[in-house]
Write a protein that holds these residues in place. Structure first.
Motif, PDB file in Angstrom:
ATOM      1  N   HIS A 521      70.206  63.952 -22.647  1.00 18.38           N
ATOM      2  CA  HIS A 521      70.856  64.940 -23.317  1.00 18.38           C
ATOM      3  C   HIS A 521      70.290  64.580 -24.671  1.00 18.38           C
ATOM      4  O   HIS A 521      69.808  65.328 -25.411  1.00 18.38           O
ATOM      5  CB  HIS A 521      72.159  64.889 -23.166  1.00 18.38           C
ATOM      6  N   LEU A 522      70.598  63.241 -25.225  1.00 15.74           N
ATOM      7  CA  LEU A 522      70.035  62.917 -26.616  1.00 15.74           C
ATOM      8  C   LEU A 522      68.408  63.017 -26.738  1.00 15.74           C
ATOM      9  O   LEU A 522      68.005  63.390 -27.447  1.00 15.74           O
ATOM     10  CB  LEU A 522      70.638  61.552 -26.718  1.00 15.74           C
ATOM     11  N   ARG A 523      67.835  62.541 -25.698  1.00 12.93           N
ATOM     12  CA  ARG A 523      66.475  62.668 -25.806  1.00 12.93           C
ATOM     13  C   ARG A 523      66.028  64.089 -25.850  1.00 12.93           C
ATOM     14  O   ARG A 523      64.991  64.468 -26.559  1.00 12.93           O
ATOM     15  CB  ARG A 523      65.758  62.142 -24.401  1.00 12.93           C
ATOM     16  N   SER A 524      66.536  64.972 -25.054  1.00 14.52           N
ATOM     17  CA  SER A 524      66.180  66.526 -24.971  1.00 14.52           C
ATOM     18  C   SER A 524      66.745  66.823 -26.392  1.00 14.52           C
ATOM     19  O   SER A 524      65.666  68.029 -27.147  1.00 14.52           O
ATOM     20  CB  SER A 524      66.910  67.314 -24.098  1.00 14.52           C
ATOM     21  N   ALA A 525      67.601  66.717 -27.147  1.00 12.56           N
ATOM     22  CA  ALA A 525      67.938  67.058 -28.557  1.00 12.56           C
ATOM     23  C   ALA A 525      66.825  66.578 -29.549  1.00 12.56           C
ATOM     24  O   ALA A 525      66.498  67.425 -30.253  1.00 12.56           O
ATOM     25  CB  ALA A 525      69.207  66.520 -28.879  1.00 12.56           C
ATOM     26  N   LYS A 526      66.558  65.274 -29.196  1.00  9.79           N
ATOM     27  CA  LYS A 526      65.281  65.109 -30.027  1.00  9.79           C
ATOM     28  C   LYS A 526      63.813  65.790 -29.957  1.00  9.79           C
ATOM     29  O   LYS A 526      63.256  66.317 -31.005  1.00  9.79           O
ATOM     30  CB  LYS A 526      65.052  63.519 -30.106  1.00  9.79           C
ATOM     31  N   GLU A 527      63.718  65.787 -28.644  1.00 13.09           N
ATOM     32  CA  GLU A 527      62.505  66.651 -28.385  1.00 13.09           C
ATOM     33  C   GLU A 527      62.453  68.091 -28.907  1.00 13.09           C
ATOM     34  O   GLU A 527      61.399  68.532 -29.614  1.00 13.09           O
ATOM     35  CB  GLU A 527      62.235  66.891 -26.818  1.00 13.09           C
ATOM     36  N   LEU A 528      63.554  68.846 -28.599  1.00 10.58           N
ATOM     37  CA  LEU A 528      63.793  70.132 -29.134  1.00 10.58           C
ATOM     38  C   LEU A 528      63.537  69.954 -30.723  1.00 10.58           C
ATOM     39  O   LEU A 528      63.106  71.117 -31.320  1.00 10.58           O
ATOM     40  CB  LEU A 528      64.962  70.855 -28.443  1.00 10.58           C
ATOM     41  N   THR A 529      64.524  69.170 -31.299  1.00  8.20           N
ATOM     42  CA  THR A 529      64.029  69.169 -32.639  1.00  8.20           C
ATOM     43  C   THR A 529      62.711  68.997 -33.340  1.00  8.20           C
ATOM     44  O   THR A 529      62.499  69.605 -34.372  1.00  8.20           O
ATOM     45  CB  THR A 529      65.308  68.239 -33.317  1.00  8.20           C
ATOM     46  N   ASP A 530      62.207  68.232 -32.719  1.00 10.70           N
ATOM     47  CA  ASP A 530      60.735  67.648 -33.091  1.00 10.70           C
ATOM     48  C   ASP A 530      59.999  69.108 -32.816  1.00 10.70           C
ATOM     49  O   ASP A 530      58.938  69.563 -33.706  1.00 10.70           O
ATOM     50  CB  ASP A 530      60.133  66.681 -32.339  1.00 10.70           C
TER      51      ASP A 530
END
Length: 711
Positions: A521-530
Motif C-alpha cells: 500500500h505504501l509502494r502504491s501510494a508512491k507510484e500514484l504520487t509520482d
C-alpha cells in the motif's frame, strides 16, 4: 426515472442514434445519462462527434449538466426534457449534450466557474449554451418549461437564443470569447507566499461565523463540511484553544440529532435547508459518509467520547449495508426522491410510526422524536404540512432518559429495538434510486475512512473492507501503463482520471498503510504520487492542474484549491506529499507541497476559512515532524500492544512505519533506514524521532507514548 433500459443484447441491435425509442445516451454507463435515454430530446454524450455535428449544421450546443440523485435535475427532466414541445424546440435549434458531473467533473468545473462569474451562484442542473468550439455564451441553472414568477422558461429562452444566433451572432461570439478569456485568466499566477500563522486567521474567520445555537457555520443552507471540523480539532491540539474544540463538539452533536441524519437507517443526508440541521436535502452521498466518519473518528481520538465512536460505527454500518457492491467497492449515492417525491422514503405518519415502533414504545418515541399528528414536514412549494414526519431529537437520548423515568441504558435498548422494527417496515417501501457507479476518487475517501476506523476502533473488519475496495480499484480502474481510470459500472471501466482520483486514492492508501502496514500500500501510494506529479503538475507556476497533460477535449485546463463540500485535489495532495515525504524521508515531496501553497497564496491569504483542508496541511507542515518506527512481528502481542497504545492518543501529525522482523526488501527499498531499526532483545521496539532528533529506542509502550506526548 422509471425507464427500463434494454438489455445489452437489445442495445447491440439498436442503430447508432438509439432508434425510435431511445437517444444516444442508451449506450452510456452513467445512471444519470441513462435516466435521459428515452427523452424525446436528441441527446448526445460529450464528445467530438456532437461538436462536429454542431459545426456541420451551424447550430449552437445546448449543454445540460447534472447527476443521478439531483432533485431539481429530475424536476427539469420531467417537465421539460420529457415534454415533446420543449424537446422539439431544443432539437430544432441546438445540438443537445448531456453530461454527468460526477463522471466528468472537469467539464462541470469549467462551466460552473462561468456560471458563478456571470450570475454569482451555481448549482445543478447547470444549463449552458456553447459554440461548436465549446465556448459558452449563456449560462444558467434550473429553467422551468414556461416562464413563471420572474424565472424565464425554456420555451421562451431558447427561441430568443436561436434568433440571436441567426441574426446577432457576432454579439454572442464576443460574449463567448470574453467568458473564455475570463476562464483563462482565472488560474493562479504562482507567485506568493502563505502568510505566517495563516491558520490563526482561518480559525478567527470560522469562529466569527459559528452558529452558537445549532453549531455549524453561517446560516441555511448548511453543509457539514467536515474538513472545517478536523481543522478546528487540530488547531485545538496545537494551541490549546478550548473554543475550537467547543465548536467541533457542538456541531458534531447537533448534526447527529437533526433530521439531516437518518435516525432509522443511519448515514447523513447531503445538507440541511434550515439552520438547525432538521430539514435535509435527502440525497445521501458517499463522500459525505467518508468525510464525516473521519471527522467523528478524529473527535473520538481527541476526546475519548465513546458517542463519537458510536456515530462512526453507524455511518460505516450504513455504507456496508447499502452502499457496498458485492465485490467490495462503494456505490456513489442514493437519490433524494422516491415515487416522485423528495424524502418520501424517510417520512412517517404518526399512526404508522407508532404501529411500527411497537405497542409499548410507540407513544414514548413519537414524543422523543417530535412526531406530530398533523406532521412536522411541510411541502416545499406550499409550506403546508403533509401529515408526514421527519425524525429528529432535541437532545441526545441519554440526556432525555431522566425525563421519561428510564435509565439511559434502558432507553437506548428500547430505542434500538424500535429502530430495528421501523427499519424493517421502511425496507418494504420503494427505495430511492441508487447511483451504482464506482468512482475512483470517492472510493479513495471511503477507503481512508474504513482504514482509519480499523485502526482507531481496532476493528479488523473495517480494515478488510478498505483493503478489499482498494484491491478492486487497483484491478479494475487502472490502464496497463498504471494510469487510473475514473468510473466503473456494469462490468465496464472508462474515462480519464482527474487530480482528485489520484489525490484521494493516495489518501486512502496512506490510511491503509498506517492501519495495516502492508508495504504494498505504501509502494502504491508512491507510484500514484509520482504519476500524479508527472501528469498533473504545473512545473512553471506550481500546483496541480485538474486534468492530465494531453487531454484535448476542453477549452481550459483549470487549477482549483477551494475546499467546498469536498476538499480540493490540491489541498489533499498538499497533505499527502508531506505525509509521504516524512514516511519515505524524501524532502522533495515536501518541497512540492510548499510550491502548492505558494501557487495559491494570493487567494488563500485573503479568506483562509475557505481552504481548511489546506490549513490542515499547513498545520502539519508548521508542526515539528514526528516519526515513529515500530520494529517487530506485526501480529505479535507486544507489537499490537504498542500500536494500540499509540492509537489511544491523539497524535494527528505523527507518521508511523512498521519494520517487520523478517526482511521486506521492497519496503527497505522504499525506506532504506528501516534496515538498521531492528527489534531489541527480541521484543517490539519503538523508535521515536521528533524534529530531526531521535530518542533512545524503547520496548515499553508507555515510554513510547510519553515520548510522543511530550513533543
Amino acid at each position: 426515472m422509471g425507464l427500463k433500459i434494454p438489455s445489452q443484447a437489445e442495445i447491440q441491435k439498436l442503430p447508432p442514434d438509439g432508434g425510435s425509442h431511445y437517444n444516444r445516451l442508451v449506450f452510456e454507463k452513467s445512471p444519470y445519462l441513462l435516466q435521459h435515454a428515452a427523452n424525446p430530446v436528441d441527446w448526445h454524450p460529450w464528445g467530438e462527434e456532437a461538436f462536429e455535428l454542431a459545426r456541420d449544421q451551424d447550430k449552437p450546443v445546448f449543454l445540460s449538466i447534472g447527476y443521478a440523485t439531483c432533485h431539481w435535475c429530475h424536476v427539469m427532466e420531467k417537465e421539460s426534457f420529457e415534454d415533446p414541445d420543449t424537446a422539439e424546440t431544443i432539437n430544432r435549434h441546438f445540438i443537445p449534450i448531456k453530461v454527468d458531473r460526477e463522471e466528468r467533473p472537469d467539464i462541470d468545473q469549467i462551466y460552473m466557474a462561468v456560471c458563478q462569474a456571470v450570475i454569482g451562484s451555481g448549482g445543478w442542473p447547470l444549463t449552458v449554451l456553447l459554440t461548436a468550439d465549446k465556448k459558452p455564451f449563456f449560462v444558467g441553472t434550473y429553467f422551468p418549461r414556461e416562464s413563471r414568477f420572474g424565472r424565464t422558461g425554456l420555451l421562451e429562452l431558447l427561441p430568443k437564443a436561436a434568433d440571436l444566433w441567426a441574426n446577432k451572432r457576432e454579439e454572442l461570439l464576443n460574449s463567448a470569447e470574453a467568458l473564455t478569456e475570463h476562464l483563462r485568466d482565472s488560474n493562479p499566477t504562482g507567485q506568493g507566499r502563505l502568510e505566517a500563522g495563516l491558520f490563526h486567521k482561518a480559525y478567527r474567520q470560522l469562529e466569527s461565523r459559528f452558529d452558537e445555537l445549532h453549531g455549524g457555520f453561517g446560516s441555511a443552507p448548511k453543509f457539514p463540511t467536515p474538513h472545517n471540523l478536523v481543522f478546528l480539532l487540530r488547531y485545538w491540539k496545537l494551541t490549546g484553544e478550548g473554543r475550537a474544540l467547543e465548536m467541533v463538539e457542538k456541531t458534531l452533536t447537533k448534526m447527529r440529532l437533526g433530521g439531516m441524519y437518518d435516525q432509522v437507517g443511519f448515514g447523513f443526508h447531503r445538507y440541511s435547508t434550515d439552520p438547525a440541521w432538521r430539514l435535509p436535502h435527502f440525497e445521501k452521498m458517499l463522500y459525505d459518509q467518508a468525510l464525516l466518519a473521519l471527522a467523528y473518528l478524529e473527535a473520538y481520538q481527541a476526546t475519548s467520547n465513546e458517542r463519537y465512536a458510536d456515530i462512526a460505527h453507524e455511518i460505516l454500518e450504513y455504507v456496508q449495508r447499502d452502499m457496498t457492491a458485492p465485490e467490495g467497492s462503494f456505490y456513489s449515492a442514493e437519490d433524494a426522491d422516491s415515487e416522485g417525491e423528495e424524502g418520501l422514503f424517510y417520512l412517517w405518519s404518526a399512526d404508522e410510526f407508532r404501529q411500527a415502533a411497537g405497542e409499548e414504545s410507540g407513544d414514548l418515541f413519537a414524543d422523543i422524536f417530535n412526531i406530530q399528528e398533523q406532521g412536522n414536514f411541510a411541502e416545499e412549494s406550499t409550506q403546508q404540512m403533509t401529515g408526514l414526519n421527519l425524525l429528529y431529537l432535541e437532545k441526545p437520548l441519554p440526556e432525555l432518559a431522566a425525563g421519561v423515568k428510564l435509565a439511559p441504558g434502558e432507553l437506548a435498548a428500547r430505542w434500538e429495538a424500535s429502530r430495528q422494527d421501523l427499519f424493517a417496515v421502511r425496507e418494504q417501501r420503494i427505495h430511492p434510486l441508487k447511483d451504482d457507479k464506482i468512482l475512483t476518487d470517492w472510493n479513495g475517501l471511503m477507503i481512508a475512512a474504513f482504514a482509519r476506523a480499523g485502526a482507531v476502533l481496532e476493528k479488523d473488519v473495517y480494515l478488510q473492507a478498505a483493503a478489499q475496495a482498494f484491491d478492486f480499484i487497483w484491478d479494475h480502474l487502472r490502464r496497463e501503463n498504471g494510469r487510473l481510470l475514473k468510473r466503473y459500472r456494469a462490468g465496464s471501466s472508462g474515462l480519464a482520471a482527474h487530480l482528485d482520483d489520484y489525490a484521494f486514492l493516495v489518501w486512502g492508501l496512506l490510511e491503509l498503510y498506517q492501519a495495516g502496514f502492508d508495504s504494498e500500500h505504501l509502494r502504491s501510494a508512491k507510484e500514484l504520487t509520482d504519476i500524479m506529479l508527472e501528469d498533473f503538475w504545473d512545473e512553471d507556476k506550481g500546483g496541480f492542474f485538474f486534468t492530465a497533460s494531453g487531454q484535448k477535449d476542453l477549452i481550459h485546463r483549470s487549477k482549483e484549491i477551494y475546499d467546498g463540500a469536498i476538499p480540493s485535489g490540491n489541498s489533499v495532495a498538499f497533505n499527502n506529499l508531506i505525509r509521504l515525504g516524512r514516511l519515505l524521508a524524501n524532502p522533495e515531496y515536501e518541497e512540492k507541497a510548499q510550491r502548492i501553497g505558494e501557487a495559491f497564496a494570493a487567494q488563500v491569504n485573503q479568506l483562509p476559512q475557505g481552504y481548511t483542508e489546506l490549513m490542515i496541511g499547513l498545520l502539519r507542515a508548521s508542526n515539528p515532524s514526528c516519526e515513529v518506527v515500530i520494529s517487530g512481528t506485526p501480529d505479535s502481542t507486544d507489537a499490537r500492544e504498542m500500536l494500540s497504545k499509540l492509537r489511544s492518543g491523539y497524535f494527528p501529525y505523527c507518521v508511523v512505519l512498521l519494520r517487520p522482523d523478517k526482511a521486506d526488501e521492497r519496503l527497505f527499498d522504499l525506506v532504506p533506514q528501516l534496515r538498521q531499526q531492528t527489534a531489541i532483545d527480541g521484543k517490539a521496539t519503538a523508535y521515536v524521532c521528533h524534529d530531526f532528533l531521535c530518542s533512545k529506542p524503547t520496548n515499553d509502550p508507555q515510554t513510547m507514548f510519553e515520548l510522543i506526548a511530550s513533543l
